[in-house]
Write an enzyme that holds these catalytic residues in place. Structure first.
Site, PDB file in Angstrom:
ATOM      1  N   LYS A 255      43.891  48.967  26.343  1.00  0.00           N
ATOM      2  CA  LYS A 255      42.950  50.087  26.240  1.00  0.00           C
ATOM      3  C   LYS A 255      42.372  50.394  27.618  1.00  0.00           C
ATOM      4  CE  LYS A 255      41.117  49.173  21.563  1.00  0.00           C
ATOM      5  NZ  LYS A 255      41.452  50.428  20.881  1.00  0.00           N
ATOM      6  N   ARG A 329      46.055  46.772  11.383  1.00  0.00           N
ATOM      7  CA  ARG A 329      46.865  46.928  10.170  1.00  0.00           C
ATOM      8  C   ARG A 329      47.867  45.785  10.035  1.00  0.00           C
ATOM      9  NH1 ARG A 329      48.799  52.718  12.056  1.00  0.00           N
ATOM     10  NH2 ARG A 329      46.789  52.499  13.074  1.00  0.00           N
TER      11      ARG A 329
HETATM   12  N1  BES Z   1      40.011  48.858  16.792  1.00  0.00           N
HETATM   13  C1  BES Z   1      40.779  50.027  17.041  1.00  0.00           C
HETATM   14  C2  BES Z   1      40.237  51.251  16.336  1.00  0.00           C
HETATM   15  C3  BES Z   1      38.915  51.767  16.774  1.00  0.00           C
HETATM   16  C4  BES Z   1      38.728  52.309  18.028  1.00  0.00           C
HETATM   17  C5  BES Z   1      37.875  51.791  15.874  1.00  0.00           C
HETATM   18  C6  BES Z   1      37.516  52.822  18.381  1.00  0.00           C
HETATM   19  C7  BES Z   1      36.664  52.314  16.215  1.00  0.00           C
HETATM   20  C8  BES Z   1      36.484  52.822  17.476  1.00  0.00           C
HETATM   21  C9  BES Z   1      42.211  49.842  16.575  1.00  0.00           C
HETATM   22  O1  BES Z   1      42.721  48.569  16.690  1.00  0.00           O
HETATM   23  C10 BES Z   1      43.035  50.742  17.415  1.00  0.00           C
HETATM   24  O2  BES Z   1      43.091  50.523  18.574  1.00  0.00           O
HETATM   25  N2  BES Z   1      43.628  51.723  16.785  1.00  0.00           N
HETATM   26  C11 BES Z   1      44.445  52.693  17.465  1.00  0.00           C
HETATM   27  C12 BES Z   1      45.688  52.897  16.655  1.00  0.00           C
HETATM   28  C13 BES Z   1      46.751  53.704  17.324  1.00  0.00           C
HETATM   29  C14 BES Z   1      47.297  52.963  18.512  1.00  0.00           C
HETATM   30  C15 BES Z   1      47.838  54.003  16.323  1.00  0.00           C
HETATM   31  C16 BES Z   1      43.653  53.975  17.591  1.00  0.00           C
HETATM   32  O3  BES Z   1      42.958  54.348  16.655  1.00  0.00           O
HETATM   33  O4  BES Z   1      43.734  54.597  18.642  1.00  0.00           O
HETATM   34 MG    MG Z   2      43.575  48.166  18.540  1.00  0.00          MG
END
Ligand code: BES
Ligand code: MG
Ligand code: ZN
Length: 476
Positions: A255, A329
């Site tokens: 990230k 997931r």
């Molecule tokens: N933990 C994050 C989702 C998240 C981000 C929740 C910011 C609340 C605030 C999750 O693990 C994630 O990174 N999801 C990605 C999925 C994508 C790569 C398909 C997302 O939502 O960008």
């Molecule tokens: Mg993530």
């Protein structure tokens, strides 16, 4: 199972409670803006002039103290505002907790039950402080409230302390809330309530056939694990599953710093189901409760899983990794598959799963997904009533194709990202085939700025709506 890890328990925080029954509490009047002119007209002339001098109008959460003529406090008033203000701001009365002088107060007039409970619960929640790393210079606010007549004080305190536990767990940074510490907190809740609990850690995850939890958590120096608690031996089987990613760097699909900053809260699902479980046990529901938390850190190392890896899940479904940041997931897939094997009557999943859920509904409203219309209707209605707002989203079948990559059964991160909360929910549902009732909540776990009863920081959501809606649906 494996030997116990070093335990670093969550420090006990002060229990949120109503003031004990003692003589001498100050009457607190809750007065709506429309009622204010008549209300003050019926008071002694000196009160009317005093209120006028201070410019008091009974706006929501506005506070007025009324002197008794001998230098003491005769009564206090907190404004209840108008309908629009109450719709805009939940728990507005809780502003009084910090605005009133220290002391013990009691609600002087009968309020409708929902408004009374909102005021009382908001009062308790406003007393929450996270002070593990910095003791406040000024003493905690001590305008305390006696349990309102007619309210179920034990229930309200239980709900408030469940929320406090959730907040403490989320607020604790990842250096002090890794898989070990989340396990310790989980075990402490189990022990306090006489629940049976175990943890499957590290390489034992492979022998226990929980490969996705093992793989996602494998890059961290802190061993991944599955936490499993059972409580109660009669009634319907209710299983709660919570995402326990103690920190989400994104893995090799790292990230950017701006997105990583808040990722200590990525165990918000685990924190929320643990709070909910505590409430269910303290309220003595006649259920066979099970709580499952995959507790991992999504880190970066030579042991990281990679984009394009194809993993085989507990259920046997293969998953192509298109983004290591879609880790939630994956760990949930194995936990849900395990839970599903005993076909519980109801399965509830909570996870800080997608940024897309936030884009869709913002920080305040939690989307949930279920095929059960009865539960969905009850959740939305009860959530609105107890000010835990939820909104149903669709398991839109035509999007199933988006999570099928061709080279494997499932794709953990569909290429264009459209409908990201829906495709994530559809992914989870693939692992639930036996349980007749499944609901998944894509929560945020965070309050971005101070609001009444909702201080900036970790935040539970969905649990209070579930506490209201589930008993009816489960026939309790
Ligand atoms: N933990 C994050 C989702 C998240 C981000 C929740 C910011 C609340 C605030 C999750 O693990 C994630 O990174 N999801 C990605 C999925 C994508 C790569 C398909 C997302 O939502 O960008
Ligand atoms: Mg993530
Ligand atoms: Zn995550």
């Amino acid at each position: 199972m494996s030997s116990a890890p070093p335990k670093t328990p969550l420090p006990e925080t002060a229990r949120l409670s109503f003031a004990p029954e003692e003589p001498g509490s100050v009457p607190l009047h809750v007065v709506a803006a429309d009622d204010w002119p008549d209300w003050i007209a019926a008071r002694p002339e000196a009160d009317r002039r005093w209120a006028e001098a201070l410019g008091f109008h009974a706006s929501l959460g506005e506070v007025l103290t009324l002197p008794d003529g001998a230098g003491g406090l005769a009564a206090a008033v907190v404004g209840h505002g108008d309908a629009r203000a109450r719709a805009r701001t939940r728990f507005g009365i809780a502003r009084a907790v910090t605005a009133l002088p220290a002391g013990v107060y009691h609600l002087a007039d009968d309020l409708p039950a929902d408004a009374r409970d909102e005021a009382a619960l908001g009062w308790l929640l406003a007393q929450y402080r996270y002070d593990r790393y910095r003791k406040p210079a000024d003493a905690a606010p001590c305008a305390r409230l006696r349990a309102p007549a007619g309210a179920d004080a034990h229930r309200l305190e239980t709900i408030a302390n469940a929320e406090a536990l959730t907040r403490d767990l989320i607020n604790t940074p990842a250096n002090d809330m890794g898989p070990d510490e989340l396990e310790a907190a989980f075990m402490a809740v189990a022990e306090r309530h006489g629940a049976r609990a175990e943890a499957i850690r590290g390489a034992d995850l492979i022998t226990a056939n929980l490969p996705l939890i093992h793989t996602v958590g494998g890059a961290s120096a802190r061993a991944p694990r599955l936490l499993d608690m059972r409580w109660g031996d009669t009634g319907p089987r209710l299983t709660l599953v919570g995402k326990g990613v103690c920190f989400d760097t994104g893995g090799l699909n790292l990230k950017p710093g701006s997105s990583m900053g808040l990722m200590k809260k990525d165990m918000g699902g685990a924190a929320t189901v643990l709070g909910l479980a505590q409430a269910i046990m303290e309220l003595g529901w006649k259920v066979r409760l099970r709580v499952l938390v995959p507790a991992v850190e999504n880190a970066v190392s030579g042991a990281s899983y990679r984009p394009s890896d194809i993993l085989t899940s507990r259920k046997g479904l293969t998953v192509e990794i298109n983004n290591t940041d879609a880790e939630g997931r994956l760990v949930l897939a194995d936990a849900l598959a395990l839970a599903d094997e005993e076909a519980p009557d109801a399965m509830i999943c909570m996870a800080t799963l997608t940024g897309a859920a936030r884009v869709a509904l913002g920080a305040d409203i939690m989307p949930f997904f279920t095929d059960d219309d009865t539960l969905a209707t009850a959740l939305v209605a009860q959530g609105a009533r107890v000010r835990d707002p939820l909104w149903r989203m669709p398991f839109h079948e035509p999007y199933e194709a988006l999570i099928e990559p061709g080279i494997a059964d499932l794709d953990n991160a569909p290429a264009r990202g459209l409908g990201g909360a829906v495709t994530a929910a559809l992914f989870l549902r693939r692992f639930v085939t036996e349980a007749p009732l499944f609901a998944h909540f894509d929560i945020y776990g965070w309050q971005g700025s101070d609001a009444p009863a909702r201080p900036k920081g970790g935040q539970g959501s969905g649990a209070r709506a579930l506490i209201e809606a589930l008993p009816g649906r489960l026939g309790l």
